[in-house]
Design a protein around this motif. Structure first.
Motif, PDB file in Angstrom:
ATOM      1  N   MET A 110     130.134  71.556 -34.767  1.00  0.00           N
ATOM      2  CA  MET A 110     131.514  71.165 -34.414  1.00  0.00           C
ATOM      3  C   MET A 110     131.584  69.654 -34.369  1.00  0.00           C
ATOM      4  SD  MET A 110     133.779  72.339 -31.113  1.00  0.00           S
ATOM      5  CE  MET A 110     135.478  71.805 -30.974  1.00  0.00           C
ATOM      6  N   SER A 111     132.519  69.107 -35.083  1.00  0.00           N
ATOM      7  CA  SER A 111     132.629  67.652 -35.160  1.00  0.00           C
ATOM      8  C   SER A 111     133.199  67.095 -33.876  1.00  0.00           C
ATOM      9  CB  SER A 111     133.521  67.267 -36.344  1.00  0.00           C
ATOM     10  OG  SER A 111     134.807  67.813 -36.176  1.00  0.00           O
ATOM     11  N   ARG A 112     132.695  65.942 -33.520  1.00  0.00           N
ATOM     12  CA  ARG A 112     133.170  65.268 -32.313  1.00  0.00           C
ATOM     13  C   ARG A 112     134.308  64.321 -32.653  1.00  0.00           C
ATOM     14  NH1 ARG A 112     127.474  63.566 -29.307  1.00  0.00           N
ATOM     15  NH2 ARG A 112     126.633  65.709 -29.103  1.00  0.00           N
ATOM     16  N   ILE A 113     135.240  64.224 -31.752  1.00  0.00           N
ATOM     17  CA  ILE A 113     136.368  63.303 -31.931  1.00  0.00           C
ATOM     18  C   ILE A 113     135.980  61.968 -31.317  1.00  0.00           C
ATOM     19  CG2 ILE A 113     138.788  62.877 -31.422  1.00  0.00           C
ATOM     20  CD1 ILE A 113     139.219  65.864 -31.257  1.00  0.00           C
ATOM     21  N   ARG A 114     135.953  60.945 -32.154  1.00  0.00           N
ATOM     22  CA  ARG A 114     135.564  59.614 -31.692  1.00  0.00           C
ATOM     23  C   ARG A 114     136.816  58.851 -31.248  1.00  0.00           C
ATOM     24  NH1 ARG A 114     132.292  55.047 -35.213  1.00  0.00           N
ATOM     25  NH2 ARG A 114     132.127  53.483 -33.546  1.00  0.00           N
ATOM     26  N   LEU A 115     136.834  58.444 -30.002  1.00  0.00           N
ATOM     27  CA  LEU A 115     137.981  57.730 -29.453  1.00  0.00           C
ATOM     28  C   LEU A 115     137.827  56.238 -29.708  1.00  0.00           C
ATOM     29  CD1 LEU A 115     138.444  59.619 -26.055  1.00  0.00           C
ATOM     30  CD2 LEU A 115     139.618  60.013 -28.231  1.00  0.00           C
ATOM     31  N   ASP A 116     138.877  55.626 -30.205  1.00  0.00           N
ATOM     32  CA  ASP A 116     138.893  54.203 -30.484  1.00  0.00           C
ATOM     33  C   ASP A 116     139.690  53.521 -29.378  1.00  0.00           C
ATOM     34  OD1 ASP A 116     138.904  51.688 -31.455  1.00  0.00           O
ATOM     35  OD2 ASP A 116     139.640  52.198 -33.454  1.00  0.00           O
ATOM     36  N   ALA A 117     139.083  52.504 -28.771  1.00  0.00           N
ATOM     37  CA  ALA A 117     139.757  51.822 -27.662  1.00  0.00           C
ATOM     38  C   ALA A 117     141.036  51.149 -28.121  1.00  0.00           C
ATOM     39  CB  ALA A 117     138.808  50.805 -27.027  1.00  0.00           C
ATOM     40  N   VAL A 118     141.015  50.587 -29.333  1.00  0.00           N
ATOM     41  CA  VAL A 118     142.214  49.920 -29.848  1.00  0.00           C
ATOM     42  C   VAL A 118     143.322  50.933 -30.084  1.00  0.00           C
ATOM     43  CG1 VAL A 118     143.120  48.513 -31.722  1.00  0.00           C
ATOM     44  CG2 VAL A 118     140.810  48.107 -30.864  1.00  0.00           C
ATOM     45  N   LEU A 119     142.964  52.122 -30.597  1.00  0.00           N
ATOM     46  CA  LEU A 119     143.970  53.151 -30.843  1.00  0.00           C
ATOM     47  C   LEU A 119     144.576  53.652 -29.535  1.00  0.00           C
ATOM     48  CD1 LEU A 119     145.407  55.007 -32.828  1.00  0.00           C
ATOM     49  CD2 LEU A 119     143.475  56.576 -32.672  1.00  0.00           C
ATOM     50  N   ILE A 120     143.729  53.835 -28.523  1.00  0.00           N
ATOM     51  CA  ILE A 120     144.241  54.283 -27.223  1.00  0.00           C
ATOM     52  C   ILE A 120     145.186  53.239 -26.639  1.00  0.00           C
ATOM     53  CG2 ILE A 120     143.574  54.880 -24.866  1.00  0.00           C
ATOM     54  CD1 ILE A 120     140.978  55.993 -25.975  1.00  0.00           C
ATOM     55  N   GLN A 121     144.806  51.963 -26.762  1.00  0.00           N
ATOM     56  CA  GLN A 121     145.656  50.895 -26.249  1.00  0.00           C
ATOM     57  C   GLN A 121     146.984  50.858 -26.992  1.00  0.00           C
ATOM     58  OE1 GLN A 121     144.990  49.116 -23.666  1.00  0.00           O
ATOM     59  NE2 GLN A 121     146.695  47.698 -23.720  1.00  0.00           N
ATOM     60  N   ALA A 122     146.964  51.098 -28.301  1.00  0.00           N
ATOM     61  CA  ALA A 122     148.198  51.100 -29.082  1.00  0.00           C
ATOM     62  C   ALA A 122     149.107  52.245 -28.670  1.00  0.00           C
ATOM     63  CB  ALA A 122     147.860  51.187 -30.569  1.00  0.00           C
ATOM     64  N   VAL A 123     148.538  53.415 -28.385  1.00  0.00           N
ATOM     65  CA  VAL A 123     149.348  54.557 -27.945  1.00  0.00           C
ATOM     66  C   VAL A 123     149.997  54.278 -26.595  1.00  0.00           C
ATOM     67  CG1 VAL A 123     149.228  56.984 -27.264  1.00  0.00           C
ATOM     68  CG2 VAL A 123     148.013  56.202 -29.296  1.00  0.00           C
ATOM     69  N   ILE A 124     149.222  53.691 -25.681  1.00  0.00           N
ATOM     70  CA  ILE A 124     149.780  53.379 -24.355  1.00  0.00           C
ATOM     71  C   ILE A 124     150.909  52.358 -24.465  1.00  0.00           C
ATOM     72  CG2 ILE A 124     149.247  52.391 -22.107  1.00  0.00           C
ATOM     73  CD1 ILE A 124     146.423  53.544 -22.370  1.00  0.00           C
ATOM     74  N   ALA A 125     150.650  51.275 -25.245  1.00  0.00           N
ATOM     75  CA  ALA A 125     151.675  50.235 -25.392  1.00  0.00           C
ATOM     76  C   ALA A 125     152.922  50.785 -26.068  1.00  0.00           C
ATOM     77  CB  ALA A 125     151.110  49.062 -26.197  1.00  0.00           C
ATOM     78  N   GLY A 126     152.730  51.637 -27.098  1.00  0.00           N
ATOM     79  CA  GLY A 126     153.891  52.210 -27.775  1.00  0.00           C
ATOM     80  C   GLY A 126     154.692  53.119 -26.872  1.00  0.00           C
ATOM     81  N   ALA A 127     153.999  53.919 -26.039  1.00  0.00           N
ATOM     82  CA  ALA A 127     154.716  54.824 -25.135  1.00  0.00           C
ATOM     83  C   ALA A 127     155.518  54.056 -24.083  1.00  0.00           C
ATOM     84  CB  ALA A 127     153.717  55.770 -24.465  1.00  0.00           C
ATOM     85  N   LEU A 128     154.907  53.018 -23.515  1.00  0.00           N
ATOM     86  CA  LEU A 128     155.618  52.223 -22.503  1.00  0.00           C
ATOM     87  C   LEU A 128     156.809  51.492 -23.112  1.00  0.00           C
ATOM     88  CD1 LEU A 128     152.602  50.770 -20.482  1.00  0.00           C
ATOM     89  CD2 LEU A 128     154.147  52.618 -19.812  1.00  0.00           C
ATOM     90  N   SER A 129     156.592  50.887 -24.301  1.00  0.00           N
ATOM     91  CA  SER A 129     157.697  50.182 -24.952  1.00  0.00           C
ATOM     92  C   SER A 129     158.809  51.148 -25.324  1.00  0.00           C
ATOM     93  CB  SER A 129     157.175  49.457 -26.194  1.00  0.00           C
ATOM     94  OG  SER A 129     158.220  48.796 -26.862  1.00  0.00           O
ATOM     95  N   PHE A 130     158.433  52.344 -25.778  1.00  0.00           N
ATOM     96  CA  PHE A 130     159.433  53.352 -26.119  1.00  0.00           C
ATOM     97  C   PHE A 130     160.280  53.707 -24.902  1.00  0.00           C
ATOM     98  CE2 PHE A 130     161.076  57.503 -27.115  1.00  0.00           C
ATOM     99  CZ  PHE A 130     161.285  57.480 -28.484  1.00  0.00           C
ATOM    100  N   SER A 131     159.606  53.866 -23.766  1.00  0.00           N
ATOM    101  CA  SER A 131     160.330  54.219 -22.541  1.00  0.00           C
ATOM    102  C   SER A 131     161.246  53.096 -22.089  1.00  0.00           C
ATOM    103  CB  SER A 131     159.324  54.566 -21.444  1.00  0.00           C
ATOM    104  OG  SER A 131     159.977  54.830 -20.221  1.00  0.00           O
ATOM    105  N   HIS A 132     160.771  51.852 -22.184  1.00  0.00           N
ATOM    106  CA  HIS A 132     161.601  50.718 -21.747  1.00  0.00           C
ATOM    107  C   HIS A 132     162.832  50.552 -22.643  1.00  0.00           C
ATOM    108  CE1 HIS A 132     157.770  48.848 -19.772  1.00  0.00           C
ATOM    109  NE2 HIS A 132     158.309  49.805 -19.029  1.00  0.00           N
ATOM    110  N   LEU A 133     162.653  50.736 -23.936  1.00  0.00           N
ATOM    111  CA  LEU A 133     163.802  50.636 -24.838  1.00  0.00           C
ATOM    112  C   LEU A 133     164.819  51.740 -24.553  1.00  0.00           C
ATOM    113  CD1 LEU A 133     161.947  49.753 -28.161  1.00  0.00           C
ATOM    114  CD2 LEU A 133     163.686  48.347 -27.057  1.00  0.00           C
TER     115      LEU A 133
END
Length: 223
Positions: free
Chosen positions: A1-24
């Motif tokens: 079973m393949s492991r899902i590799r988490l990228d710190a930059v990708l996680i940060q981009a998702v968080i920033a996008g979600a917060l910006s989406f909510s503020h807009l």
């Protein structure tokens, strides 16, 4: 079973996008855009950001892309700052309501210009520098010397003897420079290797650019 590799930059981009989406969304709703319209504003800002970023990465002339990227970034950053307590969302000023109401038209204009701005065509092979034509081989300086023709001998006028038949006049001797003879021998060898036949006088004269008598003399020495 393949492991899902988490990228710190990708996680940060998702968080920033979600917060910006909510503020807009909150800012658009406070400016009078309720219901589904409030959710459409953050989508419009993010799409313009993505379109400008892709244009900057794929085209050399990206001044227009930078312009629209800064506009979309200012809209997203402005919503983040406005909803951080610096603006009373219960009493949004009129100028902000005007900006929010005019954003769809501005975003549509930016997206259209980014999608349909022509790009500079790459130079084709016809515009490239012409191929260098090799210079012709220099022909050595040739000096043609003709030997003096001997005067025909006439019988004595006092003796009424029949006139003898005229002897054939031999072709004048032509001096061939050694350098020219070596050059002609190379041309003759190349001609034999290419065609399988010996080079004739006419072909040799065209290749060397010499007079016919000199070409005949060279051909005779190459035989």
């Amino acid at each position: 079973m393949s492991r899902i590799r988490l990228d710190a930059v990708l996680i940060q981009a998702v968080i920033a996008g979600a917060l910006s989406f909510s503020h807009l969304h909150d800012l658009a709703e406070a400016a009078g855009q309720d219901g589904w319209k409030a959710w459409a504003y953050p989508i419009s800002v993010d799409l313009l950001l993505v379109a400008a970023w892709r244009r900057m990465r794929t085209h050399a002339d990206n001044r227009a892309a930078w312009y629209w990227f800064v506009i979309a970034l200012a809209a997203s950053l402005g919503a983040n700052i406005a909803t951080a307590g610096l603006l009373d969302l219960g009493h949004v000023p009129a100028w902000l309501r005007i900006l929010v109401a005019g954003w769809p038209a501005l975003a549509f204009l930016g997206g259209t210009l980014l999608a349909h701005t022509p790009t500079t065509p790459e130079p084709t092979t016809s515009d490239a520098a012409p191929l260098a034509v090799p210079e012709p081989e220099p022909v050595p300086d040739i000096t043609v010397e003709r030997a003096p023709e001997p005067a025909p001998e006439l019988p004595p006028a006092s003796v009424p003897t029949p006139a003898p038949a005229a002897a054939p006049v031999s072709a004048p001797a032509v001096a061939v420079p050694p350098a020219l003879l070596d050059h002609a021998r190379k041309i003759a060898d190349t001609h034999r290797a290419t065609t399988g036949d010996r080079i004739d006088s006419a072909t040799l004269r065209l290749r060397l650019g010499v007079p016919a008598p000199l070409a005949d003399a060279i051909t005779a020495q190459l035989a």
